[in-house]
Design a protein around this motif. Sequence first.
Motif, short mmCIF file in Angstrom:
data_model
loop_
_atom_site.label_atom_id
_atom_site.label_comp_id
_atom_site.label_asym_id
_atom_site.label_seq_id
_atom_site.Cartn_x
_atom_site.Cartn_y
_atom_site.Cartn_z
N ASN A 1 0.82 -1.21 0.00
CA ASN A 1 0.00 0.00 0.00
C ASN A 1 0.86 1.27 0.00
OD1 ASN A 1 0.97 -0.21 2.60
ND2 ASN A 1 -0.91 0.60 3.55
N ILE A 2 2.12 1.14 -0.38
CA ILE A 2 3.03 2.28 -0.48
C ILE A 2 3.27 2.59 -1.96
CG2 ILE A 2 5.29 3.22 0.08
CD1 ILE A 2 3.50 2.80 2.50
N LEU A 3 2.89 3.79 -2.36
CA LEU A 3 3.07 4.23 -3.74
C LEU A 3 4.27 5.17 -3.79
CD1 LEU A 3 1.46 4.06 -6.53
CD2 LEU A 3 0.65 6.36 -5.96
N THR A 4 5.22 4.86 -4.67
CA THR A 4 6.39 5.72 -4.84
C THR A 4 6.30 6.45 -6.16
OG1 THR A 4 7.75 4.15 -3.57
CG2 THR A 4 8.91 5.78 -4.92
N LEU A 5 6.36 7.78 -6.09
CA LEU A 5 6.30 8.62 -7.29
C LEU A 5 7.59 9.40 -7.41
CD1 LEU A 5 3.22 9.01 -5.71
CD2 LEU A 5 2.78 9.92 -7.98
N ARG A 6 8.25 9.25 -8.55
CA ARG A 6 9.40 10.09 -8.87
C ARG A 6 8.93 11.10 -9.90
NH1 ARG A 6 14.98 10.22 -8.82
NH2 ARG A 6 15.12 8.20 -7.80
N ILE A 7 8.90 12.37 -9.51
CA ILE A 7 8.45 13.44 -10.38
C ILE A 7 9.63 14.38 -10.60
CG2 ILE A 7 6.75 15.29 -10.71
CD1 ILE A 7 4.99 13.85 -8.65
N GLY A 8 10.28 14.23 -11.76
CA GLY A 8 11.52 14.97 -11.99
C GLY A 8 12.55 14.53 -10.96
N PRO A 9 13.20 15.47 -10.28
CA PRO A 9 14.21 15.10 -9.28
C PRO A 9 13.61 14.73 -7.92
CG PRO A 9 14.09 17.48 -9.48
CD PRO A 9 13.15 16.92 -10.52
N ALA A 10 12.31 14.97 -7.74
CA ALA A 10 11.67 14.72 -6.44
C ALA A 10 11.11 13.31 -6.37
CB ALA A 10 10.56 15.74 -6.20
#
Length: 372
Positions: free
Chosen positions: A106-115
Amino acid sequence: MTLMEPIKPAATAGIACTVEDLRRAVNAAAFVVERRNTIPILGCLRIEPLNDKLRIEGTNLDSWLMVDCPATCTEGKPFVIDARLLLALLTGAERDDSVSITLDGNILTLRIGPAVARVQLLCPASDWPTPPGTKGMSWVSIPEAVLAKLFGRVRWAFSTEETRFYLNGIYMHGRDGRLAGAATDGHRLALYQADADWPLPNLIFPRYSVAALRNLMTEGGNQQLRVGGSADPVRMQISGDGWTMTVKCIDGTYPDYTRVIPDRSTMRGYAVINRALLRRVPNTRRMHLLRDALKFDLAKRVANLNSVGLGIDVEIPIEADGDFAIGFNEGYVREIAQIFDTLRIEASTSSDAALILTEDPDLTVVVMPMRM
């Protein structure tokens, strides 16, 4: 991992897309998500990875909106995320930044550009309500530009009063086999005759879905929309390029609006006013809560605004002809003038309904006068 440990980016993304595509789709789908919900999952978006796209879905149980986002999906399963949270994560990103998404439990990891952000999903995707089907619907193809124009021409006139719920939308119906849209609040009426066939049942498209649909369409659009409708249950579905909207229409009987449309041959006077002249008249609603009457003295060929609450009296010359005076809620006149530059107001007496003619011959506007 403790809260003080740094966030580790995902090794391989299951979903990859751009910020521009994802933000566009999320903004569109979130249009039907209400800001306050007693059911937590209705404040969320359902995101389903498919082969070459993400299907993003939002609902308030009366409107369902599915929007596709181009993406590369190597793996993944549907998940549900808070709509406002996802919008906040995308707001500050550059449009050409890349986005990668992975789901671990239930953990969603989002990489948005450098963040990199890790989000704990609080609502399981299995709790998402089942969308309505299309059984019993009739179908027609309507140009996007035609439907967008219809909504833009009449939406300003529908009612917001909950007591007359059947007026809280646009009445989409057939007139001589052609699509027509009508909206009224009892004081004003807008009727637009579109250049499209309408073999579907007569339906009242609710006002809370109008803004969401207009956000998906453009008046100059060239796509063909697939429109379906059913009278039992009262539903409408509209599909465009990469999106589908299903709406529960208003279950009620629309009044016979044709009874209030005056015969133009009975008109005994007219007045012409344009947007530039209206700018010379103060918008009194911005200064106090009440709407004042904009009076047209046809004999003197002047328009007059006399506000007792503000203690002002403004008079401007206009083109007019007749032997009586008639007044209208100034807000109604301004709303129509925001769409069209020049208005021609025709009336038979100072107390009967008047016609407002515009540059669009397919639009009929009727306004009830105010007591002077």
